[in-house]
Design a protein around this motif. Structure first.
Motif, PDB file in Angstrom:
ATOM      1  N   ASP A  78       1.935   6.588 -16.766  1.00 11.90           N
ATOM      2  CA  ASP A  78       2.791   6.844 -15.595  1.00 11.90           C
ATOM      3  C   ASP A  78       3.742   5.675 -15.328  1.00 11.90           C
ATOM      4  O   ASP A  78       4.855   5.859 -14.842  1.00 11.90           O
ATOM      5  CB  ASP A  78       1.935   7.056 -14.320  1.00 11.90           C
ATOM      6  N   LYS A  79       3.255   4.457 -15.617  1.00 12.18           N
ATOM      7  CA  LYS A  79       4.093   3.267 -15.378  1.00 12.18           C
ATOM      8  C   LYS A  79       5.042   2.989 -16.547  1.00 12.18           C
ATOM      9  O   LYS A  79       5.781   2.012 -16.525  1.00 12.18           O
ATOM     10  CB  LYS A  79       3.191   2.027 -15.205  1.00 12.18           C
TER      11      LYS A  79
ATOM     12  N   SER B 129      -2.724   6.108 -15.886  1.00 11.40           N
ATOM     13  CA  SER B 129      -2.001   5.203 -14.982  1.00 11.40           C
ATOM     14  C   SER B 129      -0.976   4.367 -15.752  1.00 11.40           C
ATOM     15  O   SER B 129       0.169   4.193 -15.309  1.00 11.40           O
ATOM     16  CB  SER B 129      -3.019   4.324 -14.250  1.00 11.40           C
TER      17      SER B 129
ATOM     18  N   TRP C 116       0.822  -1.212   0.000  1.00 16.05           N
ATOM     19  CA  TRP C 116       0.000   0.000   0.000  1.00 16.05           C
ATOM     20  C   TRP C 116       0.859   1.266   0.000  1.00 16.05           C
ATOM     21  O   TRP C 116       0.686   2.172  -0.811  1.00 16.05           O
ATOM     22  CB  TRP C 116      -0.937   0.020   1.208  1.00 16.05           C
ATOM     23  N   VAL C 117       1.807   1.284   0.931  1.00 14.50           N
ATOM     24  CA  VAL C 117       2.608   2.492   1.143  1.00 14.50           C
ATOM     25  C   VAL C 117       3.464   2.813  -0.084  1.00 14.50           C
ATOM     26  O   VAL C 117       3.672   3.976  -0.417  1.00 14.50           O
ATOM     27  CB  VAL C 117       3.491   2.320   2.397  1.00 14.50           C
ATOM     28  N   GLN C 118       3.930   1.756  -0.764  1.00 17.54           N
ATOM     29  CA  GLN C 118       4.846   1.988  -1.883  1.00 17.54           C
ATOM     30  C   GLN C 118       4.164   2.098  -3.244  1.00 17.54           C
ATOM     31  O   GLN C 118       4.820   2.266  -4.257  1.00 17.54           O
ATOM     32  CB  GLN C 118       5.889   0.882  -1.897  1.00 17.54           C
ATOM     33  N   GLN C 119       2.843   1.968  -3.272  1.00 16.01           N
ATOM     34  CA  GLN C 119       2.151   2.115  -4.548  1.00 16.01           C
ATOM     35  C   GLN C 119       2.240   3.554  -5.051  1.00 16.01           C
ATOM     36  O   GLN C 119       2.437   4.487  -4.296  1.00 16.01           O
ATOM     37  CB  GLN C 119       0.679   1.735  -4.389  1.00 16.01           C
ATOM     38  N   ARG C 120       2.047   3.711  -6.364  1.00 12.86           N
ATOM     39  CA  ARG C 120       1.904   5.050  -6.921  1.00 12.86           C
ATOM     40  C   ARG C 120       0.474   5.537  -6.774  1.00 12.86           C
ATOM     41  O   ARG C 120      -0.436   4.755  -6.514  1.00 12.86           O
ATOM     42  CB  ARG C 120       2.234   5.029  -8.409  1.00 12.86           C
ATOM     43  N   HIS C 121       0.306   6.829  -6.961  1.00 18.83           N
ATOM     44  CA  HIS C 121      -1.025   7.416  -7.001  1.00 18.83           C
ATOM     45  C   HIS C 121      -1.248   8.076  -8.353  1.00 18.83           C
ATOM     46  O   HIS C 121      -0.317   8.662  -8.907  1.00 18.83           O
ATOM     47  CB  HIS C 121      -1.186   8.471  -5.895  1.00 18.83           C
ATOM     48  N   VAL C 122      -2.441   7.962  -8.888  1.00 23.39           N
ATOM     49  CA  VAL C 122      -2.794   8.733 -10.072  1.00 23.39           C
ATOM     50  C   VAL C 122      -3.397  10.047  -9.579  1.00 23.39           C
ATOM     51  O   VAL C 122      -4.303  10.042  -8.750  1.00 23.39           O
ATOM     52  CB  VAL C 122      -3.816   7.977 -10.955  1.00 23.39           C
ATOM     53  N   SER C 123      -2.842  11.132 -10.059  1.00 23.56           N
ATOM     54  CA  SER C 123      -3.250  12.472  -9.616  1.00 23.56           C
ATOM     55  C   SER C 123      -4.307  13.024 -10.577  1.00 23.56           C
ATOM     56  O   SER C 123      -4.006  13.264 -11.745  1.00 23.56           O
ATOM     57  CB  SER C 123      -2.000  13.363  -9.665  1.00 23.56           C
TER      58      SER C 123
END
Lengths: 123, 123, 123, 123
Positions: D46-47, D43, D9-16
């Motif tokens: 971004d990847k 998304s 969870w903590v290391q996932q990316r976010h789509v802004s």
């Protein structure tokens, strides 16, 4: 205003900083230079560059090459950053940074505070 | 791991830093302490607190109260931050920070570079 | 391009969607309309409006007022959204949405998959 | 709660998502399915995957393969999405999506409104 610049702006990525990191980096014994270095590393990881060099960091920051190398060493020593080695199929080793220790430390900190609070509430 | 802490993590806000700011803050003659101060101000604005005090910033940063006051002054002097006064219906004046000058300076910088590049291409 | 519009763009907030939500909303039995409704609710919460009405949602979405009310009901029934009541100091009750059940469901899903994978690895 | 899941969870990316897009996608004649498809494409971009296939999109959405192909076609027809061809050094052509027309349309919309408002103020 220039349309080309505007498109560059609109299509750029954003680095997402958790508010809890911004609120508590000093509790993790980090200063502002160390925080910004971690943001640069996060930004590189997001772009698919897993091992930004001190040279690269130095061109982006107000720090000299030696200062960058030294801060990277401090972050690893403080267990806020670590290096992982990967062996690919052709037997070549590559290295990448991971911020896992940073997130782990921050969560440990928040959990400890939460426990303390829970105990205080029980009294 | 503690579920309460996890929920605190999941529901927190994120401060979104444009990559172009992270890449070019040194070109705007800012150092890491100034950048992080602007992130704290952005974070306060996002939460609806438009006028974080030097006292508040000082508890979040490695800086003393005097250092915070001094850096805020520098940021205003360098035209990266400004204060707006608002008069409400009851005639009471309130103040709020705005990062508009920061974004304006960054865009001017990018536009100038874009023009230079366009000229270089024409030659 | 218009400088005023550009400043509006640069100073806007962003809603941060976790990639894991985007990748797994269908596994939580949500469709695209339900996902976007939750994004609108998140956006309202971020702005400090904890109880966006179906009327407000309806002006922002392709849905009628009745459809909005119906989807809000479904989301609550599927335990992806819930309402919290607050009693303030003057004895007035106010209501606010929380996405806590959504995050909780998503984490439960990921944990179950992780356990299955761990068991599969042991065999 | 599982530490491994938490780290994921903590290391996932976010789509802004820009708030202005969330507020105005219906003014650009988009519905919720089209909006979410663009988020999936963002998304992927971004990847580093510049050309997500209808098959890939279909596994992530509630839509069939045919529906995905059809919506992609609509988005291109409405000039909210376009395809760019690239010729690499070895003479191989690759294709990538760009959301440039979406941002361009949104900005044109905001500028028109701003002009109207300015004219209304002058009267």
């Amino acid at each position: 205003m220039d349309k080309k610049v505007f498109m560059q702006w609109v299509q750029q990525r954003h680095v997402s900083i958790p508010q809890l990191l911004l609120a508590h980096y000093t509790d993790l014994r980090m200063d502002e230079q160390e925080l910004v270095m971690l943001l640069h590393i996060q930004s590189s990881l997001d772009k698919g560059d897993a091992f930004p060099t001190p040279e690269h960091l130095s061109t982006r920051m107000t720090l000299s090459l030696d200062e960058c190398t030294s801060i990277l060493g401090q972050l690893i020593k403080k267990r806020l950053l670590s290096l992982e080695s990967h062996l690919n199929e052709e037997g070549i080793v590559s290295e990448s940074y991971t911020l896992e220790p940073l997130w782990s430390s921050l969560i440990t900190l928040l959990s400890r505070w939460d426990e303390k609070e829970a105990k205080a509430d029980q009294k």
